[in-house]
Motif scaffolding. Structure first.
Motif, short mmCIF file in Angstrom:
data_model
loop_
_atom_site.label_atom_id
_atom_site.label_comp_id
_atom_site.label_asym_id
_atom_site.label_seq_id
_atom_site.Cartn_x
_atom_site.Cartn_y
_atom_site.Cartn_z
N THR A 24 21.37 25.07 10.77
CA THR A 24 20.14 25.79 11.11
C THR A 24 19.48 25.18 12.34
OG1 THR A 24 19.89 26.05 8.73
CG2 THR A 24 18.02 26.71 10.09
N VAL A 25 19.42 23.83 12.33
CA VAL A 25 18.81 23.14 13.47
C VAL A 25 19.59 23.45 14.74
CG1 VAL A 25 18.28 20.87 14.47
CG2 VAL A 25 17.90 21.28 12.04
N ALA A 26 20.91 23.38 14.67
CA ALA A 26 21.76 23.62 15.84
C ALA A 26 21.57 25.05 16.35
CB ALA A 26 23.22 23.36 15.48
N LEU A 27 21.58 26.00 15.43
CA LEU A 27 21.44 27.40 15.84
C LEU A 27 20.08 27.64 16.51
CD1 LEU A 27 23.13 29.27 12.83
CD2 LEU A 27 23.99 29.01 15.18
N ALA A 28 19.04 26.95 16.00
CA ALA A 28 17.70 27.12 16.58
C ALA A 28 17.64 26.53 17.99
CB ALA A 28 16.67 26.43 15.69
N GLN A 29 18.54 25.59 18.27
CA GLN A 29 18.53 24.97 19.61
C GLN A 29 19.65 25.52 20.49
OE1 GLN A 29 18.55 20.74 19.51
NE2 GLN A 29 16.74 20.57 18.19
N GLY A 30 20.09 26.72 20.21
CA GLY A 30 21.13 27.32 21.04
C GLY A 30 22.52 26.88 20.66
N GLY A 31 22.71 26.42 19.39
CA GLY A 31 24.06 26.14 18.91
C GLY A 31 24.52 24.70 19.07
N GLN A 32 23.66 23.79 19.51
CA GLN A 32 24.10 22.43 19.78
C GLN A 32 22.98 21.43 19.49
OE1 GLN A 32 27.21 22.20 21.65
NE2 GLN A 32 27.29 19.97 21.84
N SER A 48 25.47 9.22 16.03
CA SER A 48 25.17 9.42 17.46
C SER A 48 23.89 10.24 17.65
CB SER A 48 26.35 10.08 18.16
OG SER A 48 26.55 11.39 17.64
N LEU A 49 23.39 10.84 16.58
CA LEU A 49 22.15 11.62 16.69
C LEU A 49 20.92 10.77 16.37
CD1 LEU A 49 23.19 15.03 15.09
CD2 LEU A 49 23.40 14.25 17.46
N LEU A 50 21.15 9.54 15.93
CA LEU A 50 20.01 8.67 15.62
C LEU A 50 19.51 8.00 16.90
CD1 LEU A 50 21.35 6.93 12.37
CD2 LEU A 50 19.72 8.83 12.53
N PRO A 51 18.26 7.53 16.92
CA PRO A 51 17.74 6.83 18.10
C PRO A 51 18.64 5.64 18.44
CG PRO A 51 16.00 7.18 16.49
CD PRO A 51 17.28 7.61 15.85
N PRO A 52 18.84 5.36 19.74
CA PRO A 52 19.75 4.29 20.16
C PRO A 52 19.54 2.94 19.47
CG PRO A 52 19.05 5.55 22.05
CD PRO A 52 18.29 6.10 20.88
N PRO A 53 18.29 2.46 19.29
CA PRO A 53 18.16 1.15 18.63
C PRO A 53 18.76 1.17 17.22
CG PRO A 53 16.05 1.87 19.53
CD PRO A 53 16.98 3.02 19.67
N ILE A 54 18.60 2.30 16.53
CA ILE A 54 19.14 2.38 15.16
C ILE A 54 20.66 2.43 15.20
CG2 ILE A 54 19.19 3.78 13.05
CD1 ILE A 54 16.30 4.32 13.41
N GLN A 55 21.19 3.11 16.21
CA GLN A 55 22.65 3.13 16.36
C GLN A 55 23.20 1.72 16.56
OE1 GLN A 55 24.52 5.94 19.03
NE2 GLN A 55 22.68 7.22 18.99
N THR A 56 22.48 0.94 17.38
CA THR A 56 22.92 -0.43 17.61
C THR A 56 22.87 -1.23 16.31
OG1 THR A 56 21.87 -0.21 19.76
CG2 THR A 56 22.58 -2.43 19.12
N ASP A 109 25.77 15.84 20.70
CA ASP A 109 27.16 16.19 21.01
C ASP A 109 27.83 16.94 19.85
OD1 ASP A 109 26.89 13.94 19.52
OD2 ASP A 109 28.48 12.79 20.53
N TYR A 110 27.06 17.54 18.98
CA TYR A 110 27.62 18.28 17.83
C TYR A 110 27.24 19.76 17.92
CZ TYR A 110 29.12 14.11 15.32
OH TYR A 110 29.76 12.97 14.94
N ASP A 111 28.24 20.65 17.80
CA ASP A 111 27.90 22.06 17.64
C ASP A 111 28.10 22.44 16.17
OD1 ASP A 111 30.57 22.55 17.13
OD2 ASP A 111 31.00 23.30 19.16
N VAL A 112 27.90 23.72 15.90
CA VAL A 112 27.87 24.15 14.49
C VAL A 112 29.17 23.80 13.74
CG1 VAL A 112 27.77 26.19 13.02
CG2 VAL A 112 26.21 25.99 14.95
N SER A 113 30.30 24.04 14.38
CA SER A 113 31.55 23.76 13.66
C SER A 113 31.86 22.26 13.62
CB SER A 113 32.71 24.54 14.27
OG SER A 113 32.80 24.27 15.65
N ASP A 114 31.30 21.50 14.57
CA ASP A 114 31.43 20.04 14.50
C ASP A 114 30.70 19.49 13.27
OD1 ASP A 114 32.91 19.86 16.80
OD2 ASP A 114 31.16 19.55 18.09
N PHE A 115 29.51 20.04 13.04
CA PHE A 115 28.74 19.61 11.86
C PHE A 115 29.52 19.92 10.59
CE2 PHE A 115 24.72 19.70 14.44
CZ PHE A 115 24.39 18.37 14.21
#
Lengths: 331, 267
Positions: free
Chosen positions: B46-54, B198-206, B57-63
């Motif tokens: 739903t979030v992806a579709l609301a933002q134009g499908g992406q 990869s969708l989390l804020p960079p410090p959390i990714q680290t 770096d994840y699109d709907v089918s990636d999710f």
């Protein structure tokens, strides 16, 4: 040739102590809050310096009231509890180090605990024990057949454990605990909650198992019938201390200050006041309790002055003696 | 090692027998494992579709692919041991285990694997349905597919050892529930279960890279999606092995002290 190994003790305990720390607080909200900040603890000595030893093949009754420290001792000897101090040795091992070589040779059966999986037949749990204890297949089949026969298990081992009665389950538990042919058995109330027939069955089994395999048995029970049938020797503990260690017959001698005289008189109405304490009177048959020291004198008096048909002198029932032991101690 | 084979065989036999006693409950448990990933796919879609499908770096089918992989890896690596230990200690069940001449972890491993294998019978068809509904796309290189199984196995070992060691805190506190809650909260975020890392804020990714959780879940998932380079793979394997060594050390020490504590206090 004389070998020492056959008579040297299998179980040796020296000055064994186990002290528990018990948290204490009074009832109520205020006490609850206070106990958050500072906890009061009290030391309770469950086992307070006991020493004894057992030789191979002995069956010893371990007696004492609830809370005397029996189970704590058995748990220490089977490696489930670390003692606070003192020494223990079972089959050449220090139990609480729980070495595999030690665990393979012992068993602990607790009447109120179970090891068999509830939802599947006992035989499935037995097969697992075979693997864990690395019992060779031929030995396993032979031992299982023997246990099934001795305990009269039949098809019980193929039914889900939850469908068995308490007694049937206990028999299956015992069989499961003995598949690896332990040479030392710790039995904690193995007959608890069972009916008289089942108690007798288990009792006979323990005696037979001991006879066949020369297993050493330390057994607790509240049923004196178990103890009388199985144990020549008893160890009595109370408040964690050893009160008596010796022959069951000596226990009676030592702790019962009374004898029971049963006398049958020709004259049903003969007055016996002043002769001895009358416990029971039924027609001509009278049961008297006399101080042990006075037994001979009273017996002679009865025979001399009353029309006696029959007279026997007996020790009081073992239950009564045990009760006496604990009563004396608490004075 | 070879002496353990008959023991595991007997354990599996018994575990299968036990699991099959409760077929209905098994199906319910297995299906409940579906709820969370299906929910996340729906939300992120739903979030992806609301933002134009992406999103990132994840699109709907990636999710869809991501959470389908999460479902499988999660199922194959999870354990319930932390919930069980408190009960085990309070009810004295551990005493029975301590009387046996074998480390109790073996029966837990066997139980765990037996349940998972049986539950796959329910989960795999459900995953097919999920795939038909959400149309996932995977782009792994052949080497990534080959590497997937070892990383999955190591993820399982890591998570199992880690949680078994943590479960032993039940030796010191009989209310282990609170510890479990905290642990699972951190796990859900840092392992990539709720969203791709990869969708989390960079410090959390680290931060996530320095914690063990990522290597329990996100790592094999990203690998099978085709999102990792060979360098990532080697680094990941090293991280998994390193953390396994840590977990094993922790478990050994905690077990030794724990048993000492248990046998000291009694139960």
């Amino acid at each position: 040739m004389l070998t020492l190994a056959s008579t040297s003790p299998v179980i040796q305990v020296h000055d064994l102590r186990k002290v528990y720390q018990v948290h204490e607080r009074e009832a109520g909200m205020r006490a609850s809050l206070r106990s958050l900040l500072s906890r009061k603890t009290r030391d309770v000595a469950a086992v307070d310096g006991i020493s004894f030893s057992l030789t191979p093949g002995e069956v010893v009754g371990f007696l004492g009231p609830n809370g005397a420290g029996k189970t704590t001792t058995l748990k220490m000897l089977s490696g489930l509890l670390h003692p606070t101090s003192g020494e223990g040795n079972v089959l050449g091992h220090i139990p609480w180090q729980r070495e595999k070589a030690f665990l393979r040779q012992i068993t602990l059966v607790m009447g109120n605990r179970q090891q068999l999986a509830w939802d599947i037949p006992a035989i499935d749990s037995y097969d697992l024990n075979q693997a864990i204890y690395r019992i060779p297949p031929a030995d396993y089949r032979r031992t299982l057949a023997e246990l099934v026969d001795l305990l009269d298990l039949g098809d019980l081992i193929k039914k889900p454990v939850r469908n068995l009665s308490l007694g049937e389950r206990m028999k299956c538990e015992i069989a499961g605990s003995l598949l690896h042919r332990p040479s030392v058995m710790f039995l904690d109330e193995p007959t608890i909650g069972l009916d008289v027939t089942m108690q007798r069955r288990i009792r006979t089994f323990i005696a037979e198992y001991n006879r066949r395999h020369n297993a050493t048995v330390l057994l607790t029970s509240h049923y004196m019938a178990d103890v009388e049938a199985l144990c020549k020797r008893v160890i009595v503990i109370h408040h964690g201390r050893l009160l008596f260690d010796g022959d069951l017959a000596d226990l009676v001698q030592r702790f019962s200050p009374h004898k029971t005289i049963i006398v049958e008189l020709e004259d049903e109405t003969a007055p016996l006041d002043g002769v001895a304490e009358v416990v029971e009177r039924e027609g001509g048959r009278v049961m008297l309790r006399v101080p042990k020291a006075a037994t001979a004198q009273v017996t002679a008096g009865l025979l001399a002055h009353y029309p006696v048909v029959d007279l026997t002198v007996e020790d009081p029932p073992i239950e009564e003696v045990i009760e006496q032991v604990f009563a004396q101690e608490s004075l | 090692m070879s002496e353990m084979i008959p023991i595991y065989r007997a354990h599996f036999k018994r575990s299968f027998a036990l699991e099959l006693q409760y077929r209905a409950s098994l199906v319910i448990w297995a299906l409940s494992a579906l709820v969370e990933p299906v929910l996340y796919v729906a939300v992120w879609r739903t979030v992806a579709l609301a933002q134009g499908g992406q999103v990132g770096d994840y699109d709907v089918s990636d999710f869809a692919a991501y959470f389908l992989a999460v479902l499988l890896v999660s199922h194959l690596t999870f354990s319930w041991i932390m919930w069980e230990y408190e009960f085990r200690i309070r009810e004295g069940l551990l005493s029975q285990a301590l009387l046996r001449p074998i480390h109790p972890i073996h029966s837990d491993i066997a139980d765990n694997l037996a349940y998972k294998l049986i539950a796959l019978v329910v989960l795999l068809p459900a995953m097919v349905v999920m795939a038909l509904l959400f149309r996932p796309t995977f782009h792994p290189q052949p080497w990534a597919l080959v590497a997937f199984l070892p990383t999955l196995a190591l993820a399982f070992v890591l998570r199992f050892l880690f949680e078994w060691a943590l479960a032993l805190s039940a030796f010191w506190t009989t209310r282990i529930g609170a510890i479990n809650q905290v642990y699972f909260f951190v796990l859900v975020f840092m392992s990539g279960r709720i969203s791709p890392l990869s969708l989390l804020p960079p410090p959390i990714q680290t931060l996530a890279s320095f914690l063990p959780f990522r290597w329990m879940l996100a790592f094999p998932v990203e690998l099978v999606l085709g999102r990792l380079t060979p360098t990532d793979l080697w680094l990941g394997l090293a991280a998994q092995l390193g953390w396994i060594a840590v977990a094993l050390g922790l478990l050994t020490v905690v077990w030794r002290f724990g048993v000492r504590q248990y046998t000291g206090v009694g139960s």
